[in-house]
Design a protein around this motif. Sequence first.
Motif, mmCIF file in Angstrom:
data_model
loop_
_atom_site.group_PDB
_atom_site.id
_atom_site.type_symbol
_atom_site.label_atom_id
_atom_site.label_comp_id
_atom_site.label_asym_id
_atom_site.label_seq_id
_atom_site.Cartn_x
_atom_site.Cartn_y
_atom_site.Cartn_z
ATOM 1 N N GLY A 22 -2.310 15.262 2.031
ATOM 2 C CA GLY A 22 -1.604 13.993 2.180
ATOM 3 C C GLY A 22 -0.270 14.146 2.877
ATOM 4 N N HIS A 23 0.149 15.379 3.156
ATOM 5 C CA HIS A 23 1.402 15.632 3.862
ATOM 6 C C HIS A 23 1.069 15.888 5.332
ATOM 7 N N ASN A 24 1.444 14.973 6.188
ATOM 8 C CA ASN A 24 1.169 15.139 7.606
ATOM 9 C C ASN A 24 2.199 16.046 8.255
ATOM 10 N N LEU A 25 1.831 16.618 9.397
ATOM 11 C CA LEU A 25 2.790 17.442 10.125
ATOM 12 C C LEU A 25 2.769 17.076 11.605
ATOM 13 N N PHE A 26 3.867 17.407 12.256
ATOM 14 C CA PHE A 26 4.004 17.118 13.677
ATOM 15 C C PHE A 26 3.875 18.397 14.482
ATOM 16 N N ILE A 27 3.246 18.264 15.639
ATOM 17 C CA ILE A 27 3.067 19.369 16.574
ATOM 18 C C ILE A 27 3.687 18.921 17.894
ATOM 19 N N ASP A 28 4.485 19.792 18.505
ATOM 20 C CA ASP A 28 5.120 19.452 19.773
ATOM 21 C C ASP A 28 5.377 20.730 20.555
ATOM 22 N N ALA A 29 5.476 20.568 21.842
ATOM 23 C CA ALA A 29 5.822 21.691 22.714
ATOM 24 C C ALA A 29 7.335 21.762 22.855
ATOM 25 N N GLY A 30 7.811 22.915 23.298
ATOM 26 C CA GLY A 30 9.229 23.068 23.579
ATOM 27 C C GLY A 30 9.563 22.482 24.936
ATOM 28 N N PRO A 31 10.865 22.314 25.231
ATOM 29 C CA PRO A 31 11.292 21.744 26.509
ATOM 30 C C PRO A 31 10.725 22.502 27.713
ATOM 31 N N GLU A 32 10.553 23.836 27.552
ATOM 32 C CA GLU A 32 10.018 24.632 28.661
ATOM 33 C C GLU A 32 8.577 24.252 29.007
ATOM 34 N N ASN A 33 7.901 23.539 28.073
ATOM 35 C CA ASN A 33 6.532 23.078 28.317
ATOM 36 C C ASN A 33 6.420 21.557 28.281
ATOM 37 N N GLY A 34 7.535 20.873 28.514
ATOM 38 C CA GLY A 34 7.513 19.415 28.625
ATOM 39 C C GLY A 34 7.632 18.656 27.325
ATOM 40 N N GLY A 35 7.907 19.350 26.217
ATOM 41 C CA GLY A 35 8.037 18.674 24.927
ATOM 42 C C GLY A 35 9.486 18.522 24.512
ATOM 43 N N ASN A 36 9.690 18.034 23.292
ATOM 44 C CA ASN A 36 11.038 17.805 22.764
ATOM 45 C C ASN A 36 11.333 18.641 21.516
ATOM 46 N N SER A 37 10.516 19.630 21.220
ATOM 47 C CA SER A 37 10.696 20.477 20.032
ATOM 48 C C SER A 37 10.798 19.653 18.756
ATOM 49 N N GLU A 38 9.952 18.631 18.620
ATOM 50 C CA GLU A 38 9.971 17.772 17.432
ATOM 51 C C GLU A 38 8.809 18.075 16.496
ATOM 52 N N GLY A 39 8.322 19.301 16.537
ATOM 53 C CA GLY A 39 7.222 19.665 15.655
ATOM 54 C C GLY A 39 6.920 21.142 15.750
ATOM 55 N N TYR A 40 5.916 21.546 14.994
ATOM 56 C CA TYR A 40 5.494 22.945 14.985
ATOM 57 C C TYR A 40 4.785 23.307 16.280
ATOM 58 N N ARG A 41 4.902 24.562 16.683
ATOM 59 C CA ARG A 41 4.108 25.081 17.800
ATOM 60 C C ARG A 41 2.770 25.529 17.205
ATOM 61 N N PRO A 42 1.663 25.227 17.844
ATOM 62 C CA PRO A 42 0.355 25.537 17.256
ATOM 63 C C PRO A 42 0.147 27.007 16.897
ATOM 64 N N ALA A 44 2.417 29.387 16.301
ATOM 65 C CA ALA A 44 3.316 29.769 15.205
ATOM 66 C C ALA A 44 2.819 29.189 13.883
ATOM 67 N N LEU A 45 2.220 28.010 13.951
ATOM 68 C CA LEU A 45 1.674 27.378 12.754
ATOM 69 C C LEU A 45 0.556 28.240 12.155
ATOM 70 N N MET A 46 -0.184 28.935 13.009
ATOM 71 C CA MET A 46 -1.216 29.853 12.517
ATOM 72 C C MET A 46 -0.591 30.967 11.678
ATOM 73 N N LEU A 47 0.564 31.473 12.113
ATOM 74 C CA LEU A 47 1.233 32.534 11.363
ATOM 75 C C LEU A 47 1.756 32.006 10.029
ATOM 76 N N SER A 48 2.261 30.779 10.029
ATOM 77 C CA SER A 48 2.699 30.159 8.776
ATOM 78 C C SER A 48 1.515 29.975 7.832
ATOM 79 N N ALA A 49 0.359 29.610 8.388
ATOM 80 C CA ALA A 49 -0.844 29.452 7.566
ATOM 81 C C ALA A 49 -1.251 30.790 6.954
#
Length: 142
Positions: A22-42, A44-49
């Motif tokens: 029930g806890h959603n999460l956000f995924i986003d790219a960094g500025p170097e890949n056109g994102g705004n760093s407003e979420g987890y990198r996919p 890195a999220l694997m390492l957290s898992a």
Amino acid sequence: MSLHITTTWLGNMKFESTNPSGHNLFIDAGPENGGNSEGYRPKALMLSALAGCSGLDVASLIKKMKLEVADFKIEIDANLTEEDPKYYDKVGMHFHFSGSDLNEKKLQRAVDLSVEKYCGVMEMFRQFADLKVETHFHNKST
């Protein structure tokens, strides 16, 4: 057991992903890949898992074995391959336990049980990465 996850594009490079908890999460790219760093990198999220899966195992065993642990953390260092698709080929997991009266033998047993038997995410990682696990004990005098 089947799980269903829905990941919805929120515009630009940002996504929101549901989770059975029930806890959603956000995924986003960094500025170097056109994102705004407003979420987890996919990746890195694997390492957290991986850390979370094994950490839950060990925390459960600490409780069951009635072990005294002041602090417990898992640090992961991972190497990404150079060529696309980039993936983790080497992963080092470091379990750190701190306390004044650590039962090193039982804590090592808890780590071993997670690594060898319980952690499904670790088993997934073994399919594509060289996985090394180390346990560190930091005995603090009171």
